[in-house]
Scaffold this active site. Structure first.
Site, short mmCIF file in Angstrom:
data_model
loop_
_atom_site.label_atom_id
_atom_site.label_comp_id
_atom_site.label_asym_id
_atom_site.label_seq_id
_atom_site.Cartn_x
_atom_site.Cartn_y
_atom_site.Cartn_z
N HIS A 82 -13.49 3.52 5.21
CA HIS A 82 -13.18 4.16 3.93
C HIS A 82 -13.62 3.25 2.81
CE1 HIS A 82 -11.07 6.47 0.86
NE2 HIS A 82 -10.74 5.30 0.35
N ASP A 161 -0.19 14.67 -0.48
CA ASP A 161 -1.05 13.81 -1.30
C ASP A 161 -1.65 14.59 -2.45
OD1 ASP A 161 -2.51 11.31 -1.84
OD2 ASP A 161 -4.25 12.55 -1.41
N ARG A 168 0.60 12.40 -10.39
CA ARG A 168 0.28 11.04 -10.84
C ARG A 168 -0.77 11.06 -11.93
NH1 ARG A 168 -1.64 8.38 -5.62
NH2 ARG A 168 -2.17 6.66 -7.01
N SER A 183 -1.91 7.14 -0.37
CA SER A 183 -2.85 8.25 -0.54
C SER A 183 -4.08 8.06 0.36
CB SER A 183 -3.26 8.32 -2.02
OG SER A 183 -4.26 9.29 -2.21
N LYS A 187 -4.74 10.03 4.48
CA LYS A 187 -5.90 10.86 4.81
C LYS A 187 -6.68 10.29 5.99
CE LYS A 187 -6.63 10.87 0.41
NZ LYS A 187 -7.17 11.01 -0.96
#
Lengths: 436, 436
Positions: A82, A161, A168, A183, A187
């Site tokens: 990621h 999320d 947010r 978050s 995922k």
């Protein structure tokens, strides 16, 4: 249990229990706890933080709000990468087939361009015919037969999320390390990855601009992922200038092909090998980072990685012949040259400015509903440290239309600074954080 | 202007401008800014605070959301007293007529009992016939003819405070000094007071339990009130034990009559004189606190204060004859004695426990819709520092019904501690904070 008591506890800096976190997050997702209590909690978390254990519980609770990718029956290991997002960051594209060629499966769920950062899905969709919205059965088949598959998130992946992020975004509570951690991690874990390599970008073009912020996020990702029983590594990498020489959608597919053929830009190759080596280590396919790197290099030089990529393109509906035919020639008619305004060394090409210029050109988007252009972007001919003479071409910009060029060029000119002195060399990999 | 940017700014600890505060608070009151953004802002204010100037702007903005008492054409000065709430705190009742008798007008808007703290309106309504919901014309007439009037708040007084308070209550953002300051000050300024004496209670029975918290609130009230152009003083006073010997509704009217006749309990007289002296100084009716006190004592000893009180009772519909007839004899049938469990000195009679016991008895209420009893309460016969023998009567408790007595007595017994040593004398007035 009352939400207000949980808020009071977090406000005082105390650690929330699993029951408390589940009560408030489940209640929010079900619509039983109002958003005004959650936004106050998020602000209290911004100020008070969360322990790695609390963050792990938050992540698990968010995960439980939706579906997890069903990888049952498929032999692992499953390792993903990621990135926190950058400019010219096409690393996922050569990385996934390369790692898959080494025997570690990569169940990759990617995102789209937003703001100045690019999106893997948009880049893939610039390949004629390529589909990123896979059915589970297609995704599983890709993993089994090619060792990797590339898809977007469905609405059923971590709905908590989506709901929390939307709140947010309008309550000034985005920039909280534990909330960002939950978050991201929720995922990635929903994909079914057992191991995750985080590329935490640092610099003007990154979500985390400073070393300290990037380090804090990287450490939190590693601590929380470890607390959730995952194998995780975070690599802090530079995002003060774009990665590679090409920034765009199809332009980055071209650079991906270069990499898979072993002739990509030095920085893109370097980072692909480094992250790939870690993925092999986390997946148990290499003992050491050196061994991992050697296997990755072999997957490139043997052509195995390139072959995996082609297989994936075909499987996901892409036309390899069209892709190769367009390679190097599919360009927008609306082009403009960026030239050096002085003699000297290129001291910097600011990633944020180039990313924002890319939004004008049509590489990215400001609103999720906007379209992107496959051919828009920049081809750089010079990078940081190169010696230029006044009038030398630094880059060519390609826009979705004529009107996009003026604002993009203004930003691009602002991005470049030229100095009489050669700049100090920059480390692409700044630091690596492993689980204790 | 965007609400999220204002949140971001406060989150970072910056000072908000008048335009920003007005944008967000006006927008909230009009329903244009959602409560989830306001609750996040309130939490950011909890952590970051506000300057006196920001708090003054917040107070003015809240004031502008509703009506101000129209005192036009009535000659001033107008000075009021506000107490943060306590147990046995009937000071407003002798204070207002005493100060009015000295030529300073007192436009008093009071509240009801809630939780362990008593309410001036509930006490006044225990006088047969007394009405606290005055029309503006009645309120004005009372001020002109008697020099004071006693009323409750209408819904049109500072609606922003009602809306904000309801949100704070469920989002763990009540305990913020600037938010408490704006809530208190907005209501007092809406009354039309030019000068305000704040009685900031400190101790177990107070909203602010500790000296530091009480001092912080007192300082904020003075700084903010001064920034708003008001003359203000804050007096920190002890609320670790109930004030006076009587805690209840009609019971406190009795003690009020004692005070107005110059024979009230020493602590109640002392505090009434001290706060009254300050009110005269703020109203310009006395040069010094000593002169103010002398004038207050004269108003009591001459009977002028008592006469003003009778005039007010009559004007507001109360039956003075009934009040005086019931004085000393109007008692609930449900009574229980609280006895000393050991020989020794009474070390403390905890105000919070007595206040909570009072809620059971029917003095106060837990929910705003509950009724209170006029005759419920405590009559103490001993106070802190008194020497007792085991079995001596410390107090009699009167309940609204038989069932109320057991839980109330359990709390009352817990409230009392007896020691072999005489306790150190306690200062009723802890500190006084004046504008710089």
């Amino acid at each position: 249990m009352r939400a207000v008591d949980i808020l009071m506890k977090k406000r005082a800096g105390e650690t929330l229990t699993e029951a408390e976190i589940r009560f408030i997050i489940d209640g929010y997702v079900k619509g039983e706890i109002p958003d005004y209590q959650i936004s106050a909690l998020l602000m209290a978390i911004f100020f008070r933080g969360m322990t790695a254990k609390e963050t792990a519980i938050l992540t698990e609770t968010m995960l439980d709000s939706g579906d997890r990718m069903d990888l049952s029956g498929i032999p692992g290991p499953f390792v993903d990468k990621h990135s926190t997002g950058g400019v010219g960051d096409k690393i996922s594209l050569p990385l996934a087939p390369m790692v898959a060629a080494c025997g570690v499966k990569v169940p990759m769920m990617s995102g789209r361009a937003l703001g100045h950062t690019g999106g893997t899905l948009d880049k893939l969709e610039s390949i004629p015919g390529y589909r990123t919205g896979l059915e589970l059965s297609e995704f599983r088949k890709g993993l089994i037969e090619d060792g990797f598959a590339m898809t977007g998130q469905t609405a059923r992946v971590v709905p908590a999320d989506k709901k929390l992020y939307a709140l947010r975004d309008v309550t000034a509570t985005v920039e909280s390390i534990p909330l960002i951690t939950a978050s991201i991690l929720s995922k990635k874990v929903a994909e079914g990855a057992d191991g995750i390599v985080f590329d935490v970008k640092c610099g003007s073009g990154a979500f985390m601009k400073t070393y300290n912020d990037a380090k804090a996020l990287a450490s939190s990702l590693v601590a929380t992922g470890t607390a959730m029983g995952k194998r995780v590594v975070a690599v802090l990498t530079d995002m003060s200038q774009p990665l590679g020489y090409k920034v765009g959608n199809f332009l980055e597919i071209e650079e991906t092909l270069d990499c898979l053929e072993g002739k990509g830009p030095q920085d893109v190759m370097e980072l692909t090998f480094r992250l790939g080596a870690w993925m092999l280590v986390l997946g148990g396919a290499a003992e050491t980072i050196e061994e991992g790197r050697a296997r990755c290099e072999e997957a490139i030089s043997s052509g195995a990685a390139l072959e995996r990529f082609y297989r994936n393109v075909v499987r996901q509906g892409g036309n390899v012949g069209q892709m190769l035919k367009r390679r190097g020639s599919w360009r927008s008619d609306f082009a403009r040259e960026l030239k050096a305004e002085n003699d000297g060394y290129i001291e910097s090409i600011d990633a944020l400015d180039i990313g924002l210029a890319g939004v004008y050109l049509g590489v990215g988007r400001n609103r999720t509903e906007d379209n992107v252009s496959p051919t828009a972007g920049f081809i750089f001919e010079k990078k940081r440290g190169d010696l230029v003479k006044k009038g030398d071409r630094i880059a060519i910009a390609y826009g979705k239309d004529e009107a996009s060029l003026d604002p993009a060029m203004a930003l691009a000119r602002k991005a470049v600074s030229i100095s009489k002195e050669a700049p100090q060399p920059l480390s692409l990999v700044i630091e690596e954080i492993t689980a204790p």
